[in-house]
Design a protein around this motif. Structure first.
Motif, PDB file in Angstrom:
ATOM      1  N   ARG A  92       0.847  -1.193   0.000  1.00 21.32           N
ATOM      2  CA  ARG A  92       0.000   0.000   0.000  1.00 21.32           C
ATOM      3  C   ARG A  92       0.878   1.236   0.000  1.00 21.32           C
ATOM      4  O   ARG A  92       2.044   1.178   0.371  1.00 21.32           O
ATOM      5  N   THR A  93       0.283   2.327  -0.421  1.00 21.84           N
ATOM      6  CA  THR A  93       0.933   3.623  -0.245  1.00 21.84           C
ATOM      7  C   THR A  93       0.147   4.381   0.808  1.00 21.84           C
ATOM      8  O   THR A  93      -1.057   4.169   0.985  1.00 21.84           O
ATOM      9  N   VAL A  94       0.847   5.247   1.516  1.00 22.80           N
ATOM     10  CA  VAL A  94       0.209   6.106   2.506  1.00 22.80           C
ATOM     11  C   VAL A  94       0.744   7.511   2.301  1.00 22.80           C
ATOM     12  O   VAL A  94       1.959   7.716   2.249  1.00 22.80           O
ATOM     13  N   ASP A  95      -0.162   8.463   2.159  1.00 27.51           N
ATOM     14  CA  ASP A  95       0.198   9.872   2.094  1.00 27.51           C
ATOM     15  C   ASP A  95      -0.075  10.482   3.462  1.00 27.51           C
ATOM     16  O   ASP A  95      -1.155  10.273   4.032  1.00 27.51           O
ATOM     17  N   PHE A  96       0.905  11.233   3.982  1.00 23.59           N
ATOM     18  CA  PHE A  96       0.791  11.882   5.284  1.00 23.59           C
ATOM     19  C   PHE A  96       0.690  13.387   5.081  1.00 23.59           C
ATOM     20  O   PHE A  96       1.504  13.988   4.381  1.00 23.59           O
ATOM     21  N   ALA A  97      -0.285  14.008   5.720  1.00 24.28           N
ATOM     22  CA  ALA A  97      -0.468  15.455   5.641  1.00 24.28           C
ATOM     23  C   ALA A  97       0.720  16.176   6.281  1.00 24.28           C
ATOM     24  O   ALA A  97       1.407  15.614   7.147  1.00 24.28           O
ATOM     25  N   PRO A  98       0.970  17.415   5.869  1.00 21.83           N
ATOM     26  CA  PRO A  98       2.063  18.188   6.472  1.00 21.83           C
ATOM     27  C   PRO A  98       1.933  18.233   7.993  1.00 21.83           C
ATOM     28  O   PRO A  98       0.845  18.475   8.528  1.00 21.83           O
ATOM     29  N   GLY A  99       3.031  17.947   8.698  1.00 25.28           N
ATOM     30  CA  GLY A  99       3.077  18.025  10.146  1.00 25.28           C
ATOM     31  C   GLY A  99       2.389  16.894  10.890  1.00 25.28           C
ATOM     32  O   GLY A  99       2.422  16.849  12.113  1.00 25.28           O
ATOM     33  N   TYR A 100       1.784  15.956  10.174  1.00 25.10           N
ATOM     34  CA  TYR A 100       1.010  14.889  10.819  1.00 25.10           C
ATOM     35  C   TYR A 100       1.926  13.812  11.417  1.00 25.10           C
ATOM     36  O   TYR A 100       2.919  13.422  10.809  1.00 25.10           O
ATOM     37  N   GLY A 113       9.299  -0.087   4.285  1.00 20.94           N
ATOM     38  CA  GLY A 113       8.729   1.233   4.028  1.00 20.94           C
ATOM     39  C   GLY A 113       9.704   2.055   3.209  1.00 20.94           C
ATOM     40  O   GLY A 113      10.851   2.235   3.615  1.00 20.94           O
ATOM     41  N   VAL A 114       9.270   2.539   2.052  1.00 22.73           N
ATOM     42  CA  VAL A 114      10.118   3.300   1.147  1.00 22.73           C
ATOM     43  C   VAL A 114       9.543   4.707   1.005  1.00 22.73           C
ATOM     44  O   VAL A 114       8.359   4.866   0.689  1.00 22.73           O
ATOM     45  N   VAL A 115      10.362   5.717   1.238  1.00 20.44           N
ATOM     46  CA  VAL A 115       9.916   7.097   1.060  1.00 20.44           C
ATOM     47  C   VAL A 115       9.905   7.398  -0.438  1.00 20.44           C
ATOM     48  O   VAL A 115      10.936   7.322  -1.104  1.00 20.44           O
ATOM     49  N   LEU A 116       8.717   7.732  -0.963  1.00 17.45           N
ATOM     50  CA  LEU A 116       8.589   8.086  -2.373  1.00 17.45           C
ATOM     51  C   LEU A 116       8.643   9.590  -2.595  1.00 17.45           C
ATOM     52  O   LEU A 116       9.209  10.062  -3.578  1.00 17.45           O
ATOM     53  N   GLU A 117       8.028  10.332  -1.691  1.00 14.89           N
ATOM     54  CA  GLU A 117       7.983  11.803  -1.793  1.00 14.89           C
ATOM     55  C   GLU A 117       8.143  12.390  -0.400  1.00 14.89           C
ATOM     56  O   GLU A 117       7.547  11.895   0.556  1.00 14.89           O
ATOM     57  N   GLY A 118       8.901  13.456  -0.300  1.00 12.94           N
ATOM     58  CA  GLY A 118       9.032  14.169   0.963  1.00 12.94           C
ATOM     59  C   GLY A 118      10.027  13.530   1.912  1.00 12.94           C
ATOM     60  O   GLY A 118      10.899  12.756   1.506  1.00 12.94           O
ATOM     61  N   GLU A 119       9.881  13.884   3.184  1.00 11.88           N
ATOM     62  CA  GLU A 119      10.717  13.344   4.260  1.00 11.88           C
ATOM     63  C   GLU A 119       9.803  12.958   5.403  1.00 11.88           C
ATOM     64  O   GLU A 119       8.785  13.596   5.646  1.00 11.88           O
ATOM     65  N   TRP A 155       2.950  17.336   1.515  1.00  8.73           N
ATOM     66  CA  TRP A 155       2.560  15.964   1.820  1.00  8.73           C
ATOM     67  C   TRP A 155       3.771  15.047   1.636  1.00  8.73           C
ATOM     68  O   TRP A 155       4.680  15.354   0.866  1.00  8.73           O
ATOM     69  N   CYS A 156       3.759  13.922   2.328  1.00  8.51           N
ATOM     70  CA  CYS A 156       4.795  12.899   2.227  1.00  8.51           C
ATOM     71  C   CYS A 156       4.108  11.608   1.772  1.00  8.51           C
ATOM     72  O   CYS A 156       2.994  11.313   2.213  1.00  8.51           O
ATOM     73  N   ARG A 157       4.766  10.841   0.899  1.00  8.54           N
ATOM     74  CA  ARG A 157       4.203   9.564   0.431  1.00  8.54           C
ATOM     75  C   ARG A 157       5.188   8.443   0.709  1.00  8.54           C
ATOM     76  O   ARG A 157       6.368   8.545   0.394  1.00  8.54           O
ATOM     77  N   MET A 158       4.661   7.367   1.290  1.00 10.29           N
ATOM     78  CA  MET A 158       5.447   6.163   1.560  1.00 10.29           C
ATOM     79  C   MET A 158       4.813   4.974   0.830  1.00 10.29           C
ATOM     80  O   MET A 158       3.591   4.922   0.667  1.00 10.29           O
ATOM     81  N   LEU A 159       5.650   4.038   0.418  1.00  5.60           N
ATOM     82  CA  LEU A 159       5.212   2.754  -0.110  1.00  5.60           C
ATOM     83  C   LEU A 159       5.574   1.707   0.924  1.00  5.60           C
ATOM     84  O   LEU A 159       6.718   1.684   1.403  1.00  5.60           O
ATOM     85  N   TYR A 160       4.609   0.876   1.305  1.00  2.41           N
ATOM     86  CA  TYR A 160       4.840  -0.167   2.296  1.00  2.41           C
ATOM     87  C   TYR A 160       4.523  -1.530   1.715  1.00  2.41           C
ATOM     88  O   TYR A 160       3.511  -1.694   1.022  1.00  2.41           O
ATOM     89  N   VAL A 161       5.366  -2.499   2.018  1.00  2.37           N
ATOM     90  CA  VAL A 161       5.082  -3.904   1.751  1.00  2.37           C
ATOM     91  C   VAL A 161       5.166  -4.602   3.098  1.00  2.37           C
ATOM     92  O   VAL A 161       6.220  -4.580   3.749  1.00  2.37           O
ATOM     93  N   LEU A 162       4.037  -5.159   3.547  1.00  3.22           N
ATOM     94  CA  LEU A 162       3.949  -5.822   4.847  1.00  3.22           C
ATOM     95  C   LEU A 162       3.744  -7.315   4.631  1.00  3.22           C
ATOM     96  O   LEU A 162       2.769  -7.721   3.985  1.00  3.22           O
ATOM     97  N   GLN A 163       4.671  -8.112   5.139  1.00  3.94           N
ATOM     98  CA  GLN A 163       4.589  -9.557   5.022  1.00  3.94           C
ATOM     99  C   GLN A 163       4.301 -10.138   6.400  1.00  3.94           C
ATOM    100  O   GLN A 163       5.019  -9.844   7.365  1.00  3.94           O
ATOM    101  N   ALA A 164       3.257 -10.948   6.492  1.00  3.46           N
ATOM    102  CA  ALA A 164       2.868 -11.535   7.774  1.00  3.46           C
ATOM    103  C   ALA A 164       4.040 -12.293   8.391  1.00  3.46           C
ATOM    104  O   ALA A 164       4.863 -12.876   7.695  1.00  3.46           O
TER     105      ALA A 164
END
Length: 183
Positions: A92-100, A113-119, A155-164
């Motif tokens: 999944r990807t998750v976008d985080f609002a500024p300052g969140y 977790g891979v940072v795609l955009e932002g920090e 905004w910041c965007r992360m890509l996550y791959v979660l393996q059980a």
């Protein structure tokens, strides 16, 4: 993770698409049309995070025969899974609002977790932190953690791959999953 879907994301980052491959009758690679390429965005935590479920599987090893995996994924698009799928994988990807800052949470999984955009700052429950920049990768091994978008206006965007995974056990005590209120 239950939340109302939104057709108009608040994130200022461009909408994402997924491109799923398949096979034609001769065995040649083609692009699947079983699910739309546009990633569906779900808002969470008052719109401060936006989730896009890019792909899932619920079997190990993954079952690709007769597009069984695509059918299972399509069902998760209708009813999204929790953060993880027992015995499976979530991308999944998750976008985080500024300052969140996300709630502190732990999953029973191995997470990339891979940072795609932002920090974004990775915060551990020990108080340790690390600043991750575009392209940086975090490997979460069942730790209790939170994410903080350090920008005040982007905004910041992360890509996550979660393996059980099996629960982390310390001195005979299992560290169970705690979604920390992430919906």
């Amino acid at each position: 993770m239950s939340s109302a879907a939104s057709d108009s994301p608040r994130s200022s980052l461009r909408p994402l698409k997924r491109h799923i491959t398949a096979h034609d009758a001769s065995g040649k690679g083609i692009f699947s049309d079983k699910v739309p390429s546009e990633a569906h965005v779900r808002q969470s935590t008052g719109g401060a995070m936006e989730f896009s479920l890019m792909y899932t599987n619920k079997h190990d090893p993954l079952r690709l025969a007769d597009d069984a995996d695509v059918e299972a994924y399509a069902s998760y698009l209708k009813t999204p899974p929790a953060l993880t799928i027992p015995g499976g994988t979530v991308c999944r990807t998750v976008d985080f609002a500024p300052g969140y800052t996300s709630p502190m949470h732990r999953t029973v999984s191995l997470d990339f977790g891979v940072v795609l955009e932002g920090e974004v700052e990775l915060q551990l429950d020990s108080g340790e932190t690390r600043l991750l920049k575009r392209g940086d990768v975090s490997v979460q091994r069942g730790t209790n953690h939170a994410w903080r978008n350090t920008s005040k206006d982007q905004w910041c965007r992360m890509l996550y791959v979660l393996q059980a995974a099996e629960s982390v056990t310390l001195a005979g005590t299992a560290l169970d999953e705690d979604e920390g209120g992430i919906d």
